[in-house]
Design an enzyme around this catalytic site. Structure first.
Site, short mmCIF file in Angstrom:
data_model
loop_
_atom_site.label_atom_id
_atom_site.label_comp_id
_atom_site.label_asym_id
_atom_site.label_seq_id
_atom_site.Cartn_x
_atom_site.Cartn_y
_atom_site.Cartn_z
N PRO A 1 -3.61 -1.13 -4.26
CA PRO A 1 -4.20 -0.31 -5.31
C PRO A 1 -3.96 -0.81 -6.60
O PRO A 1 -2.61 -1.09 -7.20
CB PRO A 1 -3.75 1.24 -5.07
CG PRO A 1 -2.70 1.11 -4.15
CD PRO A 1 -2.49 -0.60 -3.43
N ASN A 2 -5.00 -0.78 -7.78
CA ASN A 2 -5.04 -0.87 -8.94
C ASN A 2 -5.01 -2.24 -9.39
O ASN A 2 -4.95 -2.40 -10.57
CB ASN A 2 -4.06 0.22 -9.70
CG ASN A 2 -4.42 1.57 -9.15
OD1 ASN A 2 -5.70 2.01 -9.65
ND2 ASN A 2 -3.43 2.39 -8.77
N ARG B 1 -5.47 -3.67 -18.67
CA ARG B 1 -4.58 -2.89 -19.38
C ARG B 1 -3.27 -3.19 -19.07
O ARG B 1 -2.87 -4.05 -18.18
CB ARG B 1 -4.53 -1.35 -18.78
CG ARG B 1 -5.96 -0.70 -19.38
CD ARG B 1 -5.98 0.69 -19.41
NE ARG B 1 -4.95 1.43 -19.86
CZ ARG B 1 -3.87 2.25 -19.28
NH1 ARG B 1 -3.92 2.72 -18.19
NH2 ARG B 1 -2.62 2.62 -20.05
N TYR C 1 2.02 -6.56 -16.89
CA TYR C 1 1.31 -7.23 -16.03
C TYR C 1 0.74 -8.68 -16.42
O TYR C 1 0.06 -9.36 -15.57
CB TYR C 1 0.08 -6.41 -15.10
CG TYR C 1 0.74 -5.07 -14.62
CD1 TYR C 1 1.68 -5.39 -13.32
CD2 TYR C 1 0.58 -4.00 -14.92
CE1 TYR C 1 2.31 -4.28 -12.74
CE2 TYR C 1 1.08 -2.87 -14.49
CZ TYR C 1 1.69 -3.08 -13.30
OH TYR C 1 2.34 -1.84 -12.65
N ASN D 1 0.99 -7.63 -2.24
CA ASN D 1 1.50 -6.79 -3.10
C ASN D 1 1.04 -5.46 -2.78
O ASN D 1 -0.19 -5.27 -3.18
CB ASN D 1 1.36 -7.20 -4.40
CG ASN D 1 1.73 -6.60 -5.75
OD1 ASN D 1 1.96 -5.26 -5.33
ND2 ASN D 1 1.59 -6.94 -6.96
N ALA E 1 1.59 0.58 -5.34
CA ALA E 1 2.55 1.76 -5.39
C ALA E 1 2.74 2.28 -4.22
O ALA E 1 3.83 2.96 -3.83
CB ALA E 1 1.65 2.95 -6.31
N HIS F 1 6.34 1.88 -2.46
CA HIS F 1 7.35 2.81 -2.63
C HIS F 1 7.41 3.97 -1.48
O HIS F 1 8.33 4.71 -1.42
CB HIS F 1 7.46 3.46 -4.09
CG HIS F 1 7.37 2.03 -4.95
ND1 HIS F 1 8.04 1.16 -5.33
CD2 HIS F 1 6.17 1.86 -6.03
CE1 HIS F 1 7.71 0.29 -6.14
NE2 HIS F 1 6.71 0.60 -6.67
N ASP G 1 4.63 -0.04 8.88
CA ASP G 1 4.78 0.14 10.45
C ASP G 1 3.49 -0.94 10.74
O ASP G 1 3.70 -1.73 11.73
CB ASP G 1 4.19 1.42 11.02
CG ASP G 1 5.27 2.40 10.95
OD1 ASP G 1 6.51 2.11 10.88
OD2 ASP G 1 5.12 3.48 11.38
N ILE H 1 4.42 -8.41 -9.27
CA ILE H 1 4.17 -9.14 -10.25
C ILE H 1 5.34 -8.67 -11.58
O ILE H 1 6.13 -9.59 -12.21
CB ILE H 1 2.94 -8.81 -11.09
CG1 ILE H 1 1.84 -9.26 -10.14
CG2 ILE H 1 2.65 -9.47 -12.58
CD1 ILE H 1 0.42 -8.62 -10.50
N ARG I 1 12.25 -0.88 -14.40
CA ARG I 1 11.19 -0.03 -14.52
C ARG I 1 11.62 1.48 -13.94
O ARG I 1 12.89 1.64 -13.68
CB ARG I 1 9.87 -0.26 -13.92
CG ARG I 1 9.50 -1.68 -14.50
CD ARG I 1 8.16 -2.06 -13.90
NE ARG I 1 7.02 -1.26 -14.53
CZ ARG I 1 5.75 -1.03 -13.98
NH1 ARG I 1 5.62 -1.82 -12.89
NH2 ARG I 1 4.87 -0.26 -14.39
N ARG J 1 10.26 3.12 -8.54
CA ARG J 1 9.92 1.63 -8.21
C ARG J 1 10.87 0.86 -7.87
O ARG J 1 10.85 -0.31 -7.29
CB ARG J 1 9.27 1.05 -9.55
CG ARG J 1 8.10 1.81 -10.01
CD ARG J 1 7.38 0.94 -11.20
NE ARG J 1 6.54 1.84 -11.94
CZ ARG J 1 5.18 1.99 -11.78
NH1 ARG J 1 4.57 1.56 -10.52
NH2 ARG J 1 4.59 2.85 -12.54
O1 CA2 Z 1 4.83 -5.14 -10.17
C1 CA2 Z 1 3.94 -4.94 -9.16
O2 CA2 Z 1 3.41 -6.01 -8.80
C2 CA2 Z 1 3.61 -3.62 -8.71
O3 CA2 Z 1 3.35 -3.64 -7.21
C3 CA2 Z 1 2.37 -3.32 -9.39
C4 CA2 Z 1 1.82 -1.59 -9.01
C5 CA2 Z 1 2.98 -0.96 -9.09
O4 CA2 Z 1 2.63 0.56 -8.55
C6 CA2 Z 1 4.29 -1.27 -8.50
O5 CA2 Z 1 5.47 -0.20 -8.59
C7 CA2 Z 1 4.80 -2.64 -8.95
C8 CA2 Z 1 0.88 -1.15 -9.76
C9 CA2 Z 1 -0.55 -1.96 -9.90
C10 CA2 Z 1 -1.16 -1.57 -11.13
O6 CA2 Z 1 -1.89 -2.55 -11.64
C11 CA2 Z 1 -2.22 -2.30 -13.07
C12 CA2 Z 1 -2.69 -3.65 -13.66
C13 CA2 Z 1 -3.31 -3.22 -14.81
C14 CA2 Z 1 -3.27 -2.26 -15.51
C15 CA2 Z 1 -2.67 -0.94 -14.86
C16 CA2 Z 1 -2.36 -1.16 -13.53
#
Ligand code: CA2
Length: 144
Positions: free
Chosen positions: A10-11, A18, A23, A74, A77, A80, A87, A101, A107, A111
């Site tokens: 997700p995301n 952003r 990131y 990856n 979220a 966590h 599973d 990433i 953080r 996380r």
């Molecule tokens: O560091 C990572 O790759 C994460 O898996 C990224 C997740 C975060 O919830 C994990 O704790 C660590 C979030 C991805 C959100 O990606 C965005 C990218 C650009 C702008 C906003 C969010």
């Protein structure tokens, strides 16, 4: 030729749009292009998917049994708290490498813990997009 699936959760479709300080500036499309180039150099095949939906990620993990020799994931979220994704990983007899990433340990406290790590082959955090290339290299060169 070995085949690998890269799953972004997700995301991660928002990469490069952003929070560049966390990131980076590269987009999900840039990441997929980097992986395809690395796959050519490594003489493997790579397929990338991204989903914001837990069930779709689980279905993709299950399908990988017939479609791939390993998974790079990856879970965003979901890392966590998703016991369902954990599973699903445990249910497939494939090497799975978890990539983040950002350096999740620098953080927020929520996380710091991954519920999926115990069922993965290994985890790479904090190396930006290069973490995915390292994971692909490890799978391509690995014995499994
Ligand atoms: O560091 C990572 O790759 C994460 O898996 C990224 C997740 C975060 O919830 C994990 O704790 C660590 C979030 C991805 C959100 O990606 C965005 C990218 C650009 C702008 C906003 C969010």
């Amino acid at each position: 030729m070995k085949r690998f699936i890269v799953i972004n959760g997700p995301n991660l479709n928002r990469l490069g749009k952003r929070e560049p300080s966390v990131y980076g500036y590269e987009t999900l499309g840039d990441l997929e292009a980097l992986l395809i180039k690395a796959a050519i150099d490594l003489e493997v095949e790579v397929n990338c998917m991204q989903s914001n939906h837990e069930g779709e990620i689980i279905d993709c993990i299950h399908r990988s049994v017939d479609e791939a020799d390993g998974i790079i994931i990856n879970p965003g979220a979901f890392t966590h708290y998703s016991y369902a994704i954990r599973d699903a990983i445990a249910s497939v007899d494939l090497p799975v490498i978890e990539v983040h990433i950002s350096n999740v340990h620098k953080r927020e406290a929520f996380r710091h813990h991954s519920v999926v790590s115990p069922v993965t082959k290994g985890q790479i955090v904090g190396l930006g997009l290069y973490g995915y290339i390292l994971a692909l290299t490890a799978l391509a060169k690995g014995e499994e």
